[in-house]
Motif scaffolding. Structure first.
Motif, PDB file in Angstrom:
ATOM      1  N   ARG A  15      75.370   0.195  68.349  1.00  0.00           N
ATOM      2  CA  ARG A  15      75.435  -0.837  67.196  1.00  0.00           C
ATOM      3  C   ARG A  15      75.270  -0.491  65.763  1.00  0.00           C
ATOM      4  O   ARG A  15      76.091  -0.795  65.000  1.00  0.00           O
ATOM      5  N   LEU A  16      74.411   0.537  65.621  1.00  0.00           N
ATOM      6  CA  LEU A  16      74.192   1.161  64.359  1.00  0.00           C
ATOM      7  C   LEU A  16      75.338   1.561  63.732  1.00  0.00           C
ATOM      8  O   LEU A  16      75.650   1.706  62.612  1.00  0.00           O
ATOM      9  N   ALA A  17      75.950   2.508  64.688  1.00  0.00           N
ATOM     10  CA  ALA A  17      77.162   3.365  64.341  1.00  0.00           C
ATOM     11  C   ALA A  17      78.310   2.112  63.903  1.00  0.00           C
ATOM     12  O   ALA A  17      79.225   2.410  63.071  1.00  0.00           O
ATOM     13  N   VAL A  18      78.559   0.967  64.859  1.00  0.00           N
ATOM     14  CA  VAL A  18      79.788   0.065  64.419  1.00  0.00           C
ATOM     15  C   VAL A  18      79.166  -0.530  63.034  1.00  0.00           C
ATOM     16  O   VAL A  18      80.206  -0.690  62.486  1.00  0.00           O
ATOM     17  N   GLU A  19      78.013  -0.988  63.000  1.00  0.00           N
ATOM     18  CA  GLU A  19      77.773  -1.584  61.709  1.00  0.00           C
ATOM     19  C   GLU A  19      77.895  -0.872  60.506  1.00  0.00           C
ATOM     20  O   GLU A  19      78.387  -1.225  59.407  1.00  0.00           O
ATOM     21  N   ARG A  20      77.738   0.474  60.494  1.00  0.00           N
ATOM     22  CA  ARG A  20      77.874   1.489  59.416  1.00  0.00           C
ATOM     23  C   ARG A  20      79.214   1.533  59.102  1.00  0.00           C
ATOM     24  O   ARG A  20      79.816   1.641  57.913  1.00  0.00           O
ATOM     25  N   GLU A  21      80.394   1.538  60.060  1.00  0.00           N
ATOM     26  CA  GLU A  21      81.642   1.710  60.122  1.00  0.00           C
ATOM     27  C   GLU A  21      82.183   0.484  59.191  1.00  0.00           C
ATOM     28  O   GLU A  21      83.162   0.404  58.456  1.00  0.00           O
ATOM     29  N   SER A 223      76.037   6.932  50.819  1.00  0.00           N
ATOM     30  CA  SER A 223      77.040   6.325  51.325  1.00  0.00           C
ATOM     31  C   SER A 223      77.109   5.049  51.538  1.00  0.00           C
ATOM     32  O   SER A 223      77.913   4.179  51.762  1.00  0.00           O
ATOM     33  N   GLY A 224      75.615   4.435  51.845  1.00  0.00           N
ATOM     34  CA  GLY A 224      75.513   3.018  52.335  1.00  0.00           C
ATOM     35  C   GLY A 224      74.055   3.036  52.844  1.00  0.00           C
ATOM     36  O   GLY A 224      73.283   3.876  52.774  1.00  0.00           O
ATOM     37  N   THR A 225      73.852   1.674  53.383  1.00  0.00           N
ATOM     38  CA  THR A 225      72.388   1.612  53.801  1.00  0.00           C
ATOM     39  C   THR A 225      72.701   1.151  55.380  1.00  0.00           C
ATOM     40  O   THR A 225      73.669   0.701  55.873  1.00  0.00           O
ATOM     41  N   PRO A 226      71.627   1.565  56.305  1.00  0.00           N
ATOM     42  CA  PRO A 226      70.363   2.347  55.525  1.00  0.00           C
ATOM     43  C   PRO A 226      70.640   3.721  55.299  1.00  0.00           C
ATOM     44  O   PRO A 226      71.532   4.365  56.210  1.00  0.00           O
ATOM     45  N   THR A 227      70.172   4.488  54.388  1.00  0.00           N
ATOM     46  CA  THR A 227      70.052   5.861  54.157  1.00  0.00           C
ATOM     47  C   THR A 227      68.548   6.360  54.663  1.00  0.00           C
ATOM     48  O   THR A 227      67.688   5.657  53.919  1.00  0.00           O
ATOM     49  N   VAL A 228      68.437   7.190  55.570  1.00  0.00           N
ATOM     50  CA  VAL A 228      67.422   7.589  56.257  1.00  0.00           C
ATOM     51  C   VAL A 228      67.147   8.877  56.071  1.00  0.00           C
ATOM     52  O   VAL A 228      68.004   9.691  56.649  1.00  0.00           O
ATOM     53  N   LEU A 229      66.214   9.528  55.371  1.00  0.00           N
ATOM     54  CA  LEU A 229      66.090  10.973  55.319  1.00  0.00           C
ATOM     55  C   LEU A 229      64.628  11.315  55.616  1.00  0.00           C
ATOM     56  O   LEU A 229      63.623  10.744  55.613  1.00  0.00           O
ATOM     57  N   LEU A 230      64.685  12.434  56.714  1.00  0.00           N
ATOM     58  CA  LEU A 230      63.445  12.940  57.237  1.00  0.00           C
ATOM     59  C   LEU A 230      63.290  14.214  56.626  1.00  0.00           C
ATOM     60  O   LEU A 230      63.940  15.093  56.784  1.00  0.00           O
ATOM     61  N   ASP A 231      62.119  14.316  55.674  1.00  0.00           N
ATOM     62  CA  ASP A 231      61.681  15.303  54.963  1.00  0.00           C
ATOM     63  C   ASP A 231      63.068  15.772  54.283  1.00  0.00           C
ATOM     64  O   ASP A 231      63.292  17.081  54.007  1.00  0.00           O
ATOM     65  N   GLY A 232      63.882  14.847  53.593  1.00  0.00           N
ATOM     66  CA  GLY A 232      65.336  15.218  52.727  1.00  0.00           C
ATOM     67  C   GLY A 232      66.277  15.358  53.643  1.00  0.00           C
ATOM     68  O   GLY A 232      67.403  15.531  52.795  1.00  0.00           O
ATOM     69  N   LYS A 233      66.409  15.369  54.903  1.00  0.00           N
ATOM     70  CA  LYS A 233      67.372  15.545  55.753  1.00  0.00           C
ATOM     71  C   LYS A 233      67.850  14.011  56.178  1.00  0.00           C
ATOM     72  O   LYS A 233      67.082  13.441  56.771  1.00  0.00           O
ATOM     73  N   ASN A 234      69.288  14.002  56.180  1.00  0.00           N
ATOM     74  CA  ASN A 234      69.900  12.583  56.383  1.00  0.00           C
ATOM     75  C   ASN A 234      69.896  12.467  57.784  1.00  0.00           C
ATOM     76  O   ASN A 234      70.934  13.070  58.522  1.00  0.00           O
ATOM     77  N   ILE A 236      70.819   9.960  59.615  1.00  0.00           N
ATOM     78  CA  ILE A 236      71.857   8.832  59.926  1.00  0.00           C
ATOM     79  C   ILE A 236      73.179   9.722  60.193  1.00  0.00           C
ATOM     80  O   ILE A 236      74.000   9.287  60.959  1.00  0.00           O
ATOM     81  N   GLU A 237      73.401  10.674  59.509  1.00  0.00           N
ATOM     82  CA  GLU A 237      74.348  11.480  59.535  1.00  0.00           C
ATOM     83  C   GLU A 237      74.324  12.489  60.609  1.00  0.00           C
ATOM     84  O   GLU A 237      75.562  13.274  61.003  1.00  0.00           O
ATOM     85  N   ASP A 238      73.143  12.811  61.108  1.00  0.00           N
ATOM     86  CA  ASP A 238      72.939  13.441  62.365  1.00  0.00           C
ATOM     87  C   ASP A 238      73.381  12.629  63.520  1.00  0.00           C
ATOM     88  O   ASP A 238      72.458  11.971  64.247  1.00  0.00           O
ATOM     89  N   ARG A 239      74.654  13.006  64.244  1.00  0.00           N
ATOM     90  CA  ARG A 239      75.013  12.382  65.492  1.00  0.00           C
ATOM     91  C   ARG A 239      74.197  12.590  66.411  1.00  0.00           C
ATOM     92  O   ARG A 239      74.021  11.733  67.713  1.00  0.00           O
TER      93      ARG A 239
END
Length: 256
Positions: A15-21, A223-234, A236-239
């Motif tokens: 669902r998160l992936a669909v909403e981001r698209e 690129s959009g919301t949410p942008t979530v960084l764990l200790d600087g690493k995105n 959300i982009e980590d599949r």
């Protein structure tokens, strides 16, 4: 993990992936319209400036002094911290309370974030933006973010943050623009609905702070919301990222 729980988390990720698209598609359409209207904007620049000046403040945007909420951290005090200062892992979240993908992220990750925060292993820094206001019009993102900052002043940000997502309207429904609705939702948080909170919400005390946070988001070219960084690493982009993997990563960091 039971098969039922596994399926539920997988569904939340999907669902998160669909909403981001959907959000990316909306942004592409908006850019196309901006390019197509470019000549008109140039020709009508003087008129536009006049209209903006005449309507300054009517759109709900902050134009007064920047008032950061209590305890805000980071550059220009734009981050609302949740969790122990001594936590070895920091999650940075750029979010919009009108954003359905942000709600999907909450559905998938909230229990894990609460668990790690309560254990003192994770600190989260929230940055509030108004992306959907810009894409679809309205002021619901701004008004909700200001109300959340008012809740931070009262020491009730985490609970009110969750209430806002639990009661998020449809993306095209700008009902968060109604301060009365935001104050009514505060009634779901014990001790938040006070005269001080109501005044803070109605006066838009933190509007300019939200606008400054939004400009920082734009300057970051996210690129959009949410942008979530764990200790600087995105993440959300980590599949491959899942709540379980996030927990494992944070716990490993705390053991080092």
């Amino acid at each position: 993990m039971s098969e039922k729980n596994h399926d539920a988390k997988r569904t939340a990720r999907q669902r998160l992936a669909v909403e981001r698209e959907k959000q990316k598609a909306s942004e592409r359409r908006r850019r196309t319209l901006i390019v197509a209207a470019g000549v008109v904007c140039v020709l009508g620049l003087a008129t536009v400036i006049g209209v903006v000046a005449a309507n300054a403040g009517k759109s709900g945007g902050g134009s007064g002094p920047v008032a950061a909420p209590s305890g805000a951290l980071g550059k220009d005090g734009l981050a609302i911290p949740v969790g122990a200062d001594g936590a070895k892992s920091t999650l940075t979240v750029w979010e919009d309370f009108r954003c359905p993908a942000c709600k999907a992220f909450e559905a998938a990750y909230r229990p894990t974030l609460h668990e790690l925060t309560a254990a003192g292993r994770l600190k989260t820094e929230y940055h509030l933006v108004r992306l959907i206001d810009g894409n679809l019009g309205g002021t619901g993102s701004l008004r909700a973010a200001n109300a959340a900052a008012c809740a931070q002043d009262a020491g009730k940000f985490p609970a009110y943050h969750d209430v806002l997502y639990d009661n998020q309207p449809e993306e095209t429904d700008d009902s968060f623009a109604d301060n009365g609705k935001l104050i009514k939702l505060a009634g779901k948080v014990n001790g938040l609905d006070t005269p001080a909170f109501q005044k803070c919400v109605k006066d838009g005390v933190h509007d300019s702070w939200v606008e400054k946070s939004n400009k920082a988001f734009q300057a970051g070219h996210y690129s959009g919301t949410p942008t979530v960084l764990l200790d600087g690493k995105n993440i959300i982009e980590d599949r491959s990222m899942t709540p379980a993997k996030l927990k494992q990563t944070v716990e490993a960091a705390n053991k080092r």
